[in-house]
Design a protein around this motif. Structure first.
Motif, short mmCIF file in Angstrom:
data_model
loop_
_atom_site.label_atom_id
_atom_site.label_comp_id
_atom_site.label_asym_id
_atom_site.label_seq_id
_atom_site.Cartn_x
_atom_site.Cartn_y
_atom_site.Cartn_z
N MET A 1 52.96 26.63 24.63
CA MET A 1 52.65 27.72 25.61
C MET A 1 51.21 28.10 25.37
N ALA A 2 50.49 28.18 26.52
CA ALA A 2 49.20 28.63 26.35
C ALA A 2 48.94 29.82 27.06
N ILE A 3 48.36 31.17 26.61
CA ILE A 3 48.21 32.18 27.18
C ILE A 3 46.58 32.14 27.54
N VAL A 4 46.40 32.43 28.89
CA VAL A 4 45.17 32.37 29.35
C VAL A 4 44.74 33.76 30.01
N ARG A 5 43.51 34.13 30.07
CA ARG A 5 42.82 35.23 30.96
C ARG A 5 42.34 34.63 32.16
N GLN A 6 42.53 35.45 33.04
CA GLN A 6 41.78 35.36 34.27
C GLN A 6 41.18 36.73 34.99
N THR A 7 39.88 36.72 34.90
CA THR A 7 39.16 37.84 35.60
C THR A 7 39.25 38.04 37.12
N MET A 8 39.60 39.19 37.68
CA MET A 8 39.84 39.23 39.12
C MET A 8 38.93 40.61 39.51
N VAL A 9 38.03 40.20 40.49
CA VAL A 9 37.27 41.31 41.09
C VAL A 9 37.99 41.52 42.30
N TYR A 10 38.22 42.78 42.71
CA TYR A 10 39.04 43.06 43.73
C TYR A 10 38.56 44.54 44.51
N ASP A 11 39.02 44.77 45.79
CA ASP A 11 38.47 45.70 46.60
C ASP A 11 39.44 47.02 46.33
#
Length: 243
Positions: A1-11
């Motif tokens: 298992m590999a927990i990853v992060r993802q940044t999200m810019v949203y309106d």
């Protein structure tokens, strides 16, 4: 298992906003999603770690941003409550920003939009309760050492989201009479609710950044037992919601 992060810019209203997803990248099917709403300071590393811990339970964690991209504070800032106070003065705007963040969570490719919930901490605990009060589309909300004052708009009845409140009995910001008033409000709203009160804890009992740091005011400190017990209670709550 590999927990990853993802940044999200949203309106959203007054945006842009910047949130953080955490998920197991080895799981390809849609799974439940849990939105994390931070405390007075806004999104920070400890919130991303919370999202990662949610991902380890088999869900997608998403740290919401209700202040706006780049609008962050620390406890040493000149006015650490500035952005929170702006939204306390406009609960309708707060509701709309919460809705925008929930839409991002529900639209994420790894999330089952029919199975979502909200965790909120301190000010974020108020936000979690406002999600339920406003009738936003989630299965449940969890308030950790939250603030319980009602918004100035009329909430829904019945409140469909299930509610778990994890409360520090010694909390000077939400004393016992405020907790009782919240229970009455939730009952009047016909909610399925529960309150867990921790007798040795005050405000901010999950705030690991305060561990080992002398309290800046009485009743505001990290408390390991309440932190551990509330996490277990919330995890069991999610298992019931999503089971």
């Amino acid at each position: 298992m590999a927990i990853v992060r993802q940044t999200m810019v949203y309106d959203g209203p007054g945006g842009p906003f910047e949130g953080v997803f955490a998920y197991d990248d080895e799981v390809e099917t849609a799974r439940p999603g849990v939105m994390v709403v931070p405390n007075v300071l806004g999104q920070k590393e400890s919130d991303s770690i919370t999202a990662e811990n949610i991902a380890k339970l088999g869900y997608v964690g998403f740290v919401a941003d209700v202040f706006g991209q780049g609008r962050r504070k620390t406890f040493t800032s000149e006015n650490p409550a500035e952005y929170m106070n702006e939204l306390n003065a406009d609960r309708g705007l707060l509701r709309d920003r919460l809705k925008a963040s929930l839409d991002v969570l529900k639209g994420f490719q790894l999330v089952d939009p029919a199975r979502t919930a909200v965790y909120g901490y301190c000010f974020g605990g108020k936000c979690a309760l406002d999600v339920a009060r406003a009738g936003l589309d989630v299965l449940g909300v969890v308030s950790f050492h939250g603030v319980y004052d009602k918004p100035d708009y009329t909430g829904v009845t019945p409140i469909k989201a299930k509610v778990l409140v994890c409360h520090g009995w010694e909390d000077p910001i939400a004393p016992p009479d405020a907790m009782v008033a919240l229970g009455k409000e939730l009952s009047e709203g016909e909610a399925d609710w529960q309150i867990h009160a921790y007798g040795t804890a005050g405000h901010a009992f999950t705030d690991i950044d305060r561990k080992g740091v002398p309290p800046t005011r009485p009743g505001v400190a990290y408390e390991e037992r309440a932190d551990r017990r509330s996490w277990k209670a919330a995890s069991d709550f999610l298992a019931e919601l999503f089971g």
